[in-house]
Design an enzyme around this catalytic site. Structure first.
Site, mmCIF file in Angstrom:
data_model
loop_
_atom_site.group_PDB
_atom_site.id
_atom_site.type_symbol
_atom_site.label_atom_id
_atom_site.label_comp_id
_atom_site.label_asym_id
_atom_site.label_seq_id
_atom_site.Cartn_x
_atom_site.Cartn_y
_atom_site.Cartn_z
ATOM 1 N N GLY A 714 0.818 -1.120 0.027
ATOM 2 C CA GLY A 714 -0.082 -0.017 0.137
ATOM 3 C C GLY A 714 1.063 1.319 -0.162
ATOM 4 O O GLY A 714 1.877 1.252 0.427
ATOM 5 N N GLY A 716 0.599 5.962 -0.052
ATOM 6 C CA GLY A 716 -0.112 6.987 0.133
ATOM 7 C C GLY A 716 0.761 8.299 0.415
ATOM 8 O O GLY A 716 1.857 8.055 0.130
ATOM 9 N N ASP A 835 -9.483 10.923 13.994
ATOM 10 C CA ASP A 835 -9.411 10.283 12.288
ATOM 11 C C ASP A 835 -9.947 8.878 12.415
ATOM 12 O O ASP A 835 -9.198 8.071 11.780
ATOM 13 C CB ASP A 835 -7.887 10.540 11.991
ATOM 14 C CG ASP A 835 -8.181 10.434 10.572
ATOM 15 O OD1 ASP A 835 -8.858 10.652 10.091
ATOM 16 O OD2 ASP A 835 -7.074 10.434 9.815
#
Length: 885
Positions: A714, A716, A835
């Protein structure tokens, strides 16, 4: 008695015969000795020749051996020293070929930094006259042989920076003449042998960076000649032995990065010769003892990353030779004592991540040699003192995350050596002072999350070394000055959440190094300049929530390194290409750009284009969007006003989370963008801390093949996640910052915050942190691996979403609720995650859920109002009561 008479001639002849006989015996013995010496010299020469170390040199004969590089002989021609220089690489693969048993007169053997491999040859332990043995900085492995304890004349033993993995041999306690012992940077385990306490002549003991466990033996207090003691970066437990007060000759003491507990003993004041004291990263509690003030020779003091509380003793002002003071990451309360102003030799001061209150004393201006001043993440109030302008040697100043008010003093412009200036997350008002143009060495400037007003000063264009500029979440108005074109080294620019008007200047096209650009939530109008398409290094682009019109330039679709884009909620028009590369590919349909409502909840699509009424995908039978948009109301909803956090029922938050994921997130197609992670180069220093002493940096590098892309699962804007299987067969997840982001203070702060919180909490539904590596070019966290990934991924996949039956979803909700309840009610002080989203909930193989990603979490003070700025992922932010300004 009868007398005996001797014939003089017979007596003379007998004397001559005796002398001849004695003479012949002496000659015979000398010849025998000479013959023995000759055999010894011949065997030494043959051993040197057979080793092959000198095979490329001239004069390669036994008779010339004493002239070979690295060989020293005595008057009789016997070898007493073997120490080839580090450039002498012939040793590397031929270490085992040398017959060391031939060198009975060898005094010094120095093979440091030769990339030797294999184990230590057993013949070395048979050298009767050896006094100096240095095998450091090699690749030696296996067990450290206990037979080294036979080298009774040894004065210095250095086997540091190798891969020895056994426990410290107790027989080393036999080396009664030993003065220097260095076994640092290995993989030694087990306890410190008590026999080391019998090395009465020892002056230097270094066991730094191993996997040594157990408690520190009291017997080390017997080493009264010890001047240097370094047992930092191990897995030691227990308290600091009281016998350490007997080490009156100690100059250097490092016990950092262990699990040492208890308080700092008052007897530490007896170590009056101490110049260096490092107790960083332990579990020390209690107060900082005032007896430290007796250590007047101290020039380095590090008590950071502990649980020390109460106040900083005013007596610390007596340590006038101190040049570095680090109290970072404790629970220190009360005020900064004005006596700190007496430390006029101080070059480094870090009091950040504490609970220090009050204002900065004006006496701080006396520290004119100060190069680094960190006071961030405290409860400091009042004005930033103008006396800071006297600190003209200051290189880095961080006062962020406090409650400073008033304006930024113009005297800040005197600090022309500053490379980093962070004043974010305060209550600063007024204009950005024009004197900031004097800071021509500035590389990072963060004034975000304040109440600054006025224009962006054009003087910023003078700061040509600037790489990081953050002015987000202020009340800045006007246009972006064209002088920004001069900031050609800029990597990151954040101007979001302001009131900036006018258009995006084409001058941005000059910022060819730009990685991150965020202009969201302003009043920017005009079109998107095509020059943005020339920013080939751009990774993150956010232009959302503005009044931008026109079409999206096709050049932007060709930016190969983009990881995240957002054009939503503008007045853009025209078509969006159907077949887009990442990160634009969002599974567009005719309806996918339209605003949707589910159960009266407004759902925002996870796309880059939503909320643009005249923007539509470029394929047949699609019409422009029909939605209407009130930019002012959206702006009001999303603007980062100061909020008061109210903890709502975790079960309600979790149910909303799952419904949001079920109806929208599973439709989005996300392709993982893999980014090559940059690893540490050979020779770099790094720090790794773990809880069980079994995770080593080398294991991480080996398991991921230096963070090869094939292990990336992954990626980001923050970093990449890797899957790694350690030698113990444990599978872990590695969250590694991108190379450039790791050098930026905003990411560094989030990283440290996550480490801080996860080391303080333990819950069955909160992801476990096994360890971390912190380095200016390499930062990663080592987590428990979750086989099923994030809840977001599970919900967006049709097959996995079906597998999540309602009973399983209820179970997931319960896990999240228990985790949040623990954070809110069972932690002291309470922790607010801030969050919670489907991306931050992970699932294991049994679909049990775990809360993760504490980068923006915050500790709450139950006795305060806990005002905080709005943070988190849009669509998952819990409602709060707005406080009028």
């Amino acid at each position: 008695m009868a007398s005996i008479c001797y014939d003089p001639k017979l007596l003379a002849n007998a004397t001559i015969l005796f002398l001849v006989l004695v003479s012949s015996i002496v000659v015979s013995c000398t010849g025998l000795v000479a013959a023995l010496d000759s055999a010894l010299l011949a065997s030494e020469g043959k051993a040197l020749l057979d080793s092959g170390w000198w095979s490329s040199y001239d004069n390669l004969t036994i008779s010339h051996r004493c002239t070979w590089p690295g060989i020293v002989c005595n008057h009789a021609g016997s070898v007493i020293e073997i120490s080839p220089s580090s450039e002498f690489h012939k040793v590397r693969d031929k270490f085992g070929k040398m017959n060391f048993s031939c060198f009975s007169n060898l005094v010094r053997l120095d093979l440091a930094n030769h990339e030797l491999n294999g184990t230590i040859p057993p013949q070395i332990s048979t050298l009767p006259k050896l006094r100096y043995l240095n095998l450091s900085k090699n690749c030696l492995t296996g067990e450290l042989p206990s037979s080294l304890g036979n080298l009774s004349r040894l004065v210095e033993l250095d086997v540091s920076v190798n891969n020895f993995f056994n426990s410290i041999p107790p027989k080393l306690g036999n080396l009664k003449n030993l003065e220097i012992l260095d076994m640092s940077h290995n993989k030694l385990n087990g306890p410190i042998s008590q026999t080391l306490g019998s090395l009465a002549k020892l002056r230097y003991l270094n066991l730094h960076f191993n996997q040594i466990n157990g408690s520190i033996p009291l017997e080390l207090g017997s080493l009264t000649n010890l001047e240097n003691l370094d047992i930092g970066v191990n897995d030691l437990v227990g308290s600091i032995p009281s016998t350490f007060s007997l080490l009156s000759n100690l100059i250097f003491l490092d016990l950092s990065h262990n699990r040492i507990s208890g308080s700092i003993s008052l007897e530490i004041g007896n170590l009056t010769h101490l110049e260096y004291l490092d107790l960083d990263s332990n579990n020390l509690i209690g107060s900082i003892p005032s007896m430290l003030s007796l250590l007047t020779n101290l020039n380095f003091l590090d008590l950071s990353n502990n649980q020390l509380n109460e106040s900083i003793p005013s007596e610390i002002g007596n340590l006038t030779n101190l040049d570095s003071l680090n109290l970072f990451f404790n629970n220190i309360v009360s005020l900064i004592p004005s006596e700190l102003g007496n430390l006029t030799n101080l070059e480094f001061l870090d009091l950040s991540y504490n609970q220090i209150s009050g204002s900065i004393p004006s006496e701080i201006g006396n520290l004119t040699r100060l190069e680094v001043l960190y006071l961030y993440s405290n409860n400091l109030i009042g004005l930033i003192p103008s006396t800071l302008g006297l600190l003209t040697n200051l290189n880095s100043l961080d006062l962020s995350s406090n409650q400073f008010n008033g304006s930024i003093p113009s005297e800040i412009g005197n600090l022309n050596n500053l490379s980093t200036l962070y004043l974010s997350f305060n209550i600063l008002v007024g204009l950005i002072p024009s004197e900031i143009e004097n800071l021509t060495n500035l590389e990072s400037l963060d004034l975000g999350s304040n109440n600054l007003v006025g224009l962006i000063p054009s003087e910023l264009g003078v700061l040509k070394n600037l790489m990081f500029l953050d002015l987000n979440n202020n009340k800045i108005t006007g246009s972006i000055p064209s002088e920004i074109r001069n900031l050609k080294n800029l990597y990151m620019l954040y101007l979001n959440f302001n009131y900036i008007t006018s258009s995006i200047p084409s001058a941005f096209g000059n910022l060819r190094e730009l990685r991150n650009l965020d202009l969201s939530s302003n009043n920017i109008s005009g079109s998107i300049p095509t020059m943005l398409g020339t920013l080939t290094n751009l990774r993150y682009l956010n232009l959302s929530y503005n009044q931008i019109n026109g079409s999206i330039p096709s050049e932007l679709y060709k930016l190969a390194f983009l990881l995240s884009v957002n054009f939503s909620y503008n007045n853009l028009s025209g078509s969006v290409p159907f077949d887009l590369p990442p990160p634009f590919d969002t599974h567009l349909t005719c309806d996918s750009l339209h605003e949707q409502r589910v159960n009266s909840l407004e759902i925002f699509q996870a796309t880059s284009f939503e909320g643009n009424k005249n923007l539509y995908p470029n394929f047949s039978n699609c019409s422009p969007l029909k939605t209407k948009r009130d930019s002012h109301s959206i702006k009001t909803k999303t603007k980062r006003h100061i909020h008061s956090i109210k903890i709502y029922l975790p079960i309600t938050m979790s149910i909303c989370l799952l419904f949001l994921g079920c109806y929208s997130l599973y439709r989005c197609k996300v392709k993982t963008t893999q980014v090559k992670a940059t690893s540490l180069k050979n020779g770099d220093l790094f720090s790794i801390w773990n809880y069980d002493g079994k995770i080593a940096y080398e294991d991480i590098i080996a398991a991921t093949e230096d963070f090869d892309l094939k292990y990336c699962i992954g990626s980001g804007g923050y970093g990449s996640v890797y899957k790694a299987q350690l030698p113990s067969e444990k599978v872990v997840a590695l969250k590694k910052l991108h190379h450039r982001e790791a050098e930026q203070p905003a990411f560094d702060k989030s990283f440290k915050n996550e480490v801080k919180l996860l080391t303080q909490i333990r819950h069955m539904s909160i992801v476990k942190l096994y360890g971390f590596c912190l380095h200016q070019r390499c930062m990663f966290l080592v987590y428990e691996y979750m086989e099923r990934g994030s809840l977001f991924c599970a919900l967006r996949n049709d097959a996995e979403a079906v597998e999540l039956s309602w009973m399983k979803r209820v179970s997931i909700i319960k896990d999240i609720a228990h985790a949040l309840s623990y954070l809110h009610h069972d932690c002291n002080p309470p922790i607010v995650h801030r969050d919670i989203s489907s991306s931050n909930v992970l699932l294991n193989s049994e679909l049990k859920s775990f809360v993760a990603d504490f980068g923006v979490a915050r500790l709450l003070d139950p006795d305060s109002s806990n005002n905080t700025v709005l943070v988190g992922t849009y669509g998952y932010i819990a409602p709060g009561k707005k406080i009028s300004s």
